[in-house]
Motif scaffolding. Structure first.
Motif, short mmCIF file in Angstrom:
data_model
loop_
_atom_site.label_atom_id
_atom_site.label_comp_id
_atom_site.label_asym_id
_atom_site.label_seq_id
_atom_site.Cartn_x
_atom_site.Cartn_y
_atom_site.Cartn_z
N LEU A 129 -7.79 -13.62 5.06
CA LEU A 129 -7.23 -14.78 5.73
C LEU A 129 -7.02 -14.41 7.20
CD1 LEU A 129 -5.82 -17.59 5.81
CD2 LEU A 129 -3.69 -16.38 5.22
N VAL A 130 -7.51 -15.28 8.10
CA VAL A 130 -7.37 -15.05 9.53
C VAL A 130 -6.55 -16.19 10.12
CG1 VAL A 130 -8.57 -14.75 11.72
CG2 VAL A 130 -9.60 -13.87 9.62
N LEU A 131 -5.39 -15.86 10.69
CA LEU A 131 -4.53 -16.82 11.36
C LEU A 131 -4.34 -16.40 12.81
CD1 LEU A 131 -1.77 -17.32 8.61
CD2 LEU A 131 -3.78 -18.76 9.06
N ALA A 132 -4.16 -17.36 13.68
CA ALA A 132 -4.05 -17.09 15.11
C ALA A 132 -2.92 -16.11 15.38
CB ALA A 132 -3.81 -18.39 15.88
N GLY A 133 -3.23 -15.04 16.15
CA GLY A 133 -2.23 -14.07 16.57
C GLY A 133 -1.80 -13.11 15.48
N ARG A 134 -2.49 -13.09 14.34
CA ARG A 134 -2.11 -12.20 13.26
C ARG A 134 -3.30 -11.38 12.79
NH1 ARG A 134 2.03 -15.75 9.47
NH2 ARG A 134 3.15 -16.76 11.20
N GLU A 135 -3.00 -10.25 12.18
CA GLU A 135 -4.06 -9.41 11.65
C GLU A 135 -4.65 -10.04 10.39
OE1 GLU A 135 -2.38 -5.61 10.94
OE2 GLU A 135 -2.14 -5.10 13.06
N PRO A 136 -5.94 -9.84 10.15
CA PRO A 136 -6.53 -10.35 8.91
C PRO A 136 -5.86 -9.74 7.68
CG PRO A 136 -8.23 -9.68 10.47
CD PRO A 136 -6.94 -9.20 11.03
N ARG A 137 -5.67 -10.56 6.65
CA ARG A 137 -5.03 -10.10 5.42
C ARG A 137 -5.94 -10.38 4.24
NH1 ARG A 137 0.28 -13.15 4.70
NH2 ARG A 137 -0.66 -14.66 6.10
N ARG A 138 -6.01 -9.43 3.31
CA ARG A 138 -6.75 -9.66 2.08
C ARG A 138 -6.10 -10.78 1.30
NH1 ARG A 138 -10.18 -5.70 0.09
NH2 ARG A 138 -10.75 -7.30 -1.43
N LEU A 139 -6.93 -11.57 0.62
CA LEU A 139 -6.45 -12.66 -0.20
C LEU A 139 -6.36 -12.25 -1.65
CD1 LEU A 139 -8.38 -15.61 1.45
CD2 LEU A 139 -5.90 -15.28 1.45
N SER A 140 -5.47 -12.90 -2.38
CA SER A 140 -5.33 -12.66 -3.80
C SER A 140 -6.23 -13.63 -4.58
CB SER A 140 -3.87 -12.87 -4.24
OG SER A 140 -3.00 -12.05 -3.50
N PRO A 141 -6.76 -13.20 -5.71
CA PRO A 141 -7.56 -14.12 -6.54
C PRO A 141 -6.67 -15.16 -7.20
CG PRO A 141 -7.31 -12.01 -7.64
CD PRO A 141 -6.71 -11.85 -6.28
N GLY A 142 -7.18 -16.39 -7.27
CA GLY A 142 -6.48 -17.46 -7.97
C GLY A 142 -7.25 -17.85 -9.21
N VAL A 143 -7.50 -19.13 -9.36
CA VAL A 143 -8.24 -19.65 -10.50
C VAL A 143 -9.70 -19.88 -10.08
CG1 VAL A 143 -8.46 -21.54 -12.15
CG2 VAL A 143 -6.19 -20.76 -11.44
N ASN A 144 -10.62 -19.32 -10.83
CA ASN A 144 -12.05 -19.50 -10.56
C ASN A 144 -12.66 -20.52 -11.50
OD1 ASN A 144 -12.01 -17.55 -8.54
ND2 ASN A 144 -12.70 -15.90 -9.90
N ASP A 145 -13.40 -21.46 -10.93
CA ASP A 145 -14.17 -22.41 -11.73
C ASP A 145 -15.65 -22.07 -11.51
OD1 ASP A 145 -15.42 -24.46 -13.02
OD2 ASP A 145 -14.38 -26.08 -11.97
N LEU A 146 -16.21 -21.33 -12.44
CA LEU A 146 -17.58 -20.84 -12.31
C LEU A 146 -18.49 -21.42 -13.38
CD1 LEU A 146 -16.75 -17.06 -11.65
CD2 LEU A 146 -16.89 -18.93 -10.00
#
Length: 331
Positions: A129-146
């Motif tokens: 996740l990239v937000l203005a003025g912040r360092e990139p953060r890894r995202l957590s997995p949620g629900v996958n519809d595959l």
């Protein structure tokens, strides 16, 4: 952040001309980091859970909800960053996707789309996740519809096959496994009987001729491949079938399976990627089969006979979901 996909290539080599040659054109912007330029740092704090939905063409959408202090930072510059893990040469890539509000959803819900037309180099891509003025953060997995990936049939008019499967890493982060293949030999059902592997499958991006053959290449050493006829029995020129005797593989340890559609044609790696399972090595397991001696060889006596009887073979999928055969000998 603009509304178009942004691709960045980072390399430890002197030139990235080859890496950029296959990048898509059009709305995407292509940038390069310098050879010694550091990648953006990663915050130790993990980002929100992200739901992923796959479509049958190979596209992915990522849905997440910003809350707390993140909610105020979800402006025009909010985005998703996909960063490929470095390969053996140290080269990596980044793809940035804009995050936009989702109508008729909870406040703070944003969505990023990875179109099927955007090529991802084969490998594992970490999602940030990239937000203005912040360092990139890894995202957590949620629900996958595959569901759309199960028994997927690729569009053959595109000229390349892209497969992307989101998954949770062992550390609980969201990543995407990507494949880029063309042509592609998709493995079907595997059967083991009468001391042989019976394999059928389908070739995408080519046709199977009457001279088609399955080739088992030893992973170590310059030895020649073990070859079996692979022409399909029916009238479909894309189907192939082969019977590979395990006894012919007893002289090696690990064997990688390739389909050569015709004499003089390039061999195509046999794999299974057209479903929703990113890592088949732990999921698709097969029992070891005893390997009998070749019928044309004399029977061994004494310790040699015991050693021969202790040889087993089993097919398996590699970490890249390619099909292989392993030969084991009891100590």
């Amino acid at each position: 952040m603009s509304g178009s996909t942004i691709r960045t290539v980072t390399t430890g080599a002197a030139s990235v001309a080859d890496a950029l040659a296959d990048l898509p054109s059009g709305a995407e912007e292509e940038h390069r980091h310098g050879a010694g330029e550091a990648l953006p740092p990663q915050s130790a704090q993990r980002g929100p859970a992200t739901d992923c939905t796959a479509d049958s063409a190979g596209g992915l959408t990522f849905d997440l909800r910003l809350a707390g202090t993140d909610a105020g930072a979800g402006g025009e510059d909010a985005g998703l960053l996909l960063r490929r893990r470095p390969d053996a040469s140290g080269e990596t890539e980044e793809v940035r996707l804009p995050l936009t509000p989702v109508q008729d959803a909870e406040p703070g819900t944003l969505r990023a789309a990875l179109p099927s037309t955007v090529r991802l180099t084969e490998g594992r891509w970490n999602v940030f996740l990239v937000l203005a003025g912040r360092e990139p953060r890894r995202l957590s997995p949620g629900v996958n519809d595959l569901r759309s990936l199960v028994d997927r049939v690729p569009h053959e008019n595109r000229g390349w096959l892209g497969v992307r499967i989101p998954y949770a890493t062992k550390h609980g982060n969201l990543s995407v496994r990507a494949w880029m293949r063309w042509p592609h030999a998709e493995a079907g059902a595997l059967r083991m009987r009468d001391g042989a592997l019976e394999l059928d499958g389908r070739l995408y991006g080519g046709e199977v001729s009457a001279t088609a053959r399955l080739e088992a290449w030893p992973r170590r050493g310059p030895a020649e491949p073990v070859v079996a006829d692979a022409a399909g029995a029916g009238g479909d020129r894309r189907e192939f079938a082969a019977v590979l005797p395990f006894a012919a593989l007893a002289g090696g340890r690990l064997w990688d399976l390739w389909l050569r559609p015709a004499d003089g044609a390039e061999a195509v790696r046999v794999a299974r990627i057209l479903d929703d399972v990113p890592d088949k090595k732990r999921i698709f397991t097969y029992p070891a089969q005893p390997v009998a001696r070749d019928a044309g060889q004399p029977a061994a006596a004494g310790p040699a006979a015991t050693e021969s009887a202790a040889v087993t073979a089993k097919p398996y999928y590699t970490l890249n979901n390619d099909l292989a055969v392993r030969i084991d000998r009891a100590e």
